[in-house]
Design an enzyme around this catalytic site. Structure first.
Site, PDB file in Angstrom:
ATOM      1  CG  ASP A  19      -0.387  -0.087   2.517  1.00  0.00           C
ATOM      2  OD1 ASP A  19       0.855  -0.213   2.601  1.00  0.00           O
ATOM      3  OD2 ASP A  19      -1.137  -0.029   3.517  1.00  0.00           O
ATOM      4  CG  ASP A  44       0.492  -4.126   1.982  1.00  0.00           C
ATOM      5  OD1 ASP A  44       0.666  -5.087   2.766  1.00  0.00           O
ATOM      6  OD2 ASP A  44       1.299  -3.177   1.871  1.00  0.00           O
ATOM      7  CD  GLU A  84       7.698  -0.450   7.664  1.00  0.00           C
ATOM      8  OE1 GLU A  84       6.675  -1.095   7.370  1.00  0.00           O
ATOM      9  OE2 GLU A  84       7.959   0.675   7.208  1.00  0.00           O
TER      10      GLU A  84
HETATM   11  O1  KIV Z   1       3.545  -1.149   1.615  1.00  0.00           O
HETATM   12  C1  KIV Z   1       4.730  -1.533   1.655  1.00  0.00           C
HETATM   13  O2  KIV Z   1       5.557  -1.236   0.780  1.00  0.00           O
HETATM   14  C2  KIV Z   1       5.138  -2.364   2.781  1.00  0.00           C
HETATM   15  C3  KIV Z   1       6.613  -2.550   2.977  1.00  0.00           C
HETATM   16  C4  KIV Z   1       7.163  -1.365   3.646  1.00  0.00           C
HETATM   17  C5  KIV Z   1       6.895  -3.799   3.698  1.00  0.00           C
HETATM   18  O3  KIV Z   1       4.319  -2.810   3.519  1.00  0.00           O
END
Ligand code: KIV
Length: 285
Positions: A47, A86, A185
């Site tokens: 996301d 996501d 993260e």
């Molecule tokens: O949305 C994204 O790019 C992520 C990464 C930071 C793991 O969730």
């Protein structure tokens, strides 16, 4: 080069074999094709696309429609890598029903092969229900960008005993609920090492040091395309942003100076056809 189709079983085996899992974000067909061709294990339609593709300030405005649109494009460009999408803000937080329906949409409409959601033990029932629907779930702990307003910023998580212990408890809880991997993260490297040791499922780090079972980066960060903000944990692999600026500037100069298009970029017409038309409209050759 030929690679084998990656699944969540492949990622689990990679943990067991101590073979680091490689993950990058991807949001479009052409980039996915390039990443797939060099053997990336997993592409995350993050996301983060809200910021790096759509220009939002954070991930909170990203919709299911945005995620499906970009996941479809990535899936079309991917043969071998696992396509992970996501679940955007408010697509799973409100109810278990929403969580299953929206995870299902990412698979059915977006052609994702697994979904990722942010949060700990409080989302165990949501994870269990999605997994029960035969959709693999990747967890996401540590810095949770969707909880930006609650966390008050993008700082490192789990530095003190209480927050570190909560992170460990959350990791164990979501593993029990059925996640097939966990993204960590912005957590201290030694805490990520402890988690990687005690968890059966793979850990994928971003700003979590070298001891995780795998690593993920936002590709615009590693290529210096996104210039708004560069986190400390990003390594620059190429200055594509600078190369793009130089190329776009050359194009502008060439068009202004009538150096592009040149003869070799054009298409031919029979002399007799154009002569006839020229004379019809009173034009010189
Ligand atoms: O949305 C994204 O790019 C992520 C990464 C930071 C793991 O969730």
């Amino acid at each position: 080069m030929t690679f084998l189709k990656k699944t969540i079983i492949t990622l689990q085996k990679q943990k067991e074999d101590n073979d680091k899992i490689t993950m990058l974000t991807a949001y479009d067909y052409s980039t996915a094709k390039i990443m797939d061709s060099v053997g990336i294990d997993c592409m995350l339609v993050g996301d983060s696309l809200g910021m790096v593709m759509l220009g939002y300030e954070n991930t909170l405005s990203v919709t299911m429609e945005d995620m499906i649109h970009h996941t479809k494009a990535v899936a079309r460009g991917t043969k071998d890598a696992l396509v992970l999408a996501d679940m955007p803000f408010m697509s799973y937080q409100q109810s278990i029903y929403d969580a299953v329906v929206n995870a299902g949409r990412l698979v059915k409409e977006g052609h994702a092969e697994a979904v990722k959601l942010e949060g700990g033990a409080e989302f165990s029932p949501h994870i269990e229900a999605i997994v029960r629907a035969s959709i693999p779930v990747v967890g996401h702990l540590g810095l949770l960008p969707q909880s930006l307003n609650k966390l008050g910023g993008y700082g490192v998580q789990g530095k003190g005993y209480i927050s570190a212990k909560k992170l460990v408890d959350d990791a164990l809880a979501i593993q029990k609920a059925g996640v097939c991997a966990i993204v960590l993260e912005c957590v201290p490297a030694l805490l990520a090492r402890l988690l990687t040791r005690i968890l059966d499922v793979p850990t994928i780090g971003i700003g979590a040091g070298p001891y995780c079972d795998g690593q993920v980066l936002v590709y615009q960060d590693m290529l210096s395309i996104y210039s708004e903000f560069k986190p400390k944990f990003v390594k620059t692999y190429a200055e594509i942003g600078c190369d793009m600026k130089a190329a776009f500037s050359s194009y502008i100069r060439d068009v202004k100076d009538v150096k592009f298009p040149a003869e070799e970029h054009g298409f031919k017409i029979d002399d007799s056809v154009i002569s006839q038309l020229n004379s019809q409209y009173g034009l010189e050759r």
